[in-house]
Design an enzyme around this catalytic site. Structure first.
Site, PDB file in Angstrom:
ATOM      1  CG  HIS A   1       5.316   0.546   2.517  1.00  0.00           C
ATOM      2  ND1 HIS A   1       4.647   1.689   2.153  1.00  0.00           N
ATOM      3  CD2 HIS A   1       4.785   0.158   3.702  1.00  0.00           C
ATOM      4  CE1 HIS A   1       3.755   1.988   3.085  1.00  0.00           C
ATOM      5  NE2 HIS A   1       3.812   1.072   4.037  1.00  0.00           N
TER       6      HIS A   1
ATOM      7  CD  GLU B   1       0.307  -0.457   8.651  1.00  0.00           C
ATOM      8  OE1 GLU B   1      -0.229  -0.012   7.641  1.00  0.00           O
ATOM      9  OE2 GLU B   1       0.830   0.269   9.515  1.00  0.00           O
TER      10      GLU B   1
ATOM     11  CB  CYS C   1       3.296   4.865   5.353  1.00  0.00           C
ATOM     12  SG  CYS C   1       3.543   3.445   6.431  1.00  0.00           S
TER      13      CYS C   1
ATOM     14  CG  HIS D   1      -0.394   0.457   2.482  1.00  0.00           C
ATOM     15  ND1 HIS D   1      -1.074   1.240   3.377  1.00  0.00           N
ATOM     16  CD2 HIS D   1       0.824   0.254   3.028  1.00  0.00           C
ATOM     17  CE1 HIS D   1      -0.305   1.487   4.430  1.00  0.00           C
ATOM     18  NE2 HIS D   1       0.838   0.886   4.247  1.00  0.00           N
TER      19      HIS D   1
ATOM     20  CG  HIS E   1       2.492  -3.198   6.278  1.00  0.00           C
ATOM     21  ND1 HIS E   1       3.442  -2.761   7.162  1.00  0.00           N
ATOM     22  CD2 HIS E   1       2.057  -2.093   5.624  1.00  0.00           C
ATOM     23  CE1 HIS E   1       3.564  -1.457   7.067  1.00  0.00           C
ATOM     24  NE2 HIS E   1       2.734  -1.011   6.134  1.00  0.00           N
TER      25      HIS E   1
ATOM     26  CG  ASP F   1      -2.318 -13.446   0.394  1.00  0.00           C
ATOM     27  OD1 ASP F   1      -1.546 -12.788   1.125  1.00  0.00           O
ATOM     28  OD2 ASP F   1      -2.081 -14.607   0.019  1.00  0.00           O
ATOM     29  CG  HIS F   2       0.904 -12.472  -2.337  1.00  0.00           C
ATOM     30  ND1 HIS F   2       0.462 -13.148  -1.234  1.00  0.00           N
ATOM     31  CD2 HIS F   2       2.230 -12.707  -2.408  1.00  0.00           C
ATOM     32  CE1 HIS F   2       1.471 -13.774  -0.661  1.00  0.00           C
ATOM     33  NE2 HIS F   2       2.566 -13.517  -1.361  1.00  0.00           N
TER      34      HIS F   2
HETATM   35 NI    NI Z   1       2.441   0.959   5.572  1.00  0.00          NI
END
Ligand code: NI
Length: 137
Positions: free
Chosen positions: A39, A126, A33, A14, A41, A79-80
């Protein structure tokens, strides 16, 4: 009334930013962020439901069914993925953990009701230091 929690996990990318701001202003407000190249998580999602114990079965809800619903409606869609660009039920929001928890609530609540119990909390972890809990609108 008893509370039951199921954990599911997903990995996703995100970026926190406002598109009308330049990178410098986004960095100032959102920090790392706001990285323009995204990037990721490793998210943990905890879904807590509440209800009464079924005397015949000894459970509030079948955990296998609950897990299947969470995976089908939420984690398999996340996911992914890039949460900013690839998920229909996350469009039009700043991709924060807060907004993610609210949209997951909205996505799951009707399905939880059909199981004969109530959604109580969506908790999204997160990072090991940051998590959000949403208890409904
Ligand atoms: Ni983040």
């Amino acid at each position: 009334m008893i509370y039951l929690t199921r954990r599911e996990r997903f990995n996703a990318a995100h970026r926190l930013y406002r598109p009308e701001w330049d990178d410098e202003k986004n960095l100032e407000v959102f920090g790392k962020c706001s990285n323009p190249n995204w990037h990721g998580h490793n998210y943990n999602l905890f879904v807590t439901v509440k209800g009464e114990v079924n005397p015949e079965l000894g459970f509030v809800v079948n955990l296998k069914t609950l897990g299947e619903i969470i995976r089908a409606e939420v984690t398999e869609k996340l996911d992914h993925k890039n949460l900013n660009t690839e998920v229909d039920f996350l469009s039009g929001i700043i991709m924060s953990t807060e907004n993610l928890a609210i949209r997951i609530w909205d996505q799951l609540e009707p399905h939880i009701k059909q199981l004969g119990c109530e959604l109580h909390c969506i908790k999204v972890i997160e990072t090991e230091n940051n998590f959000v809990e949403f208890y409904g609108h």
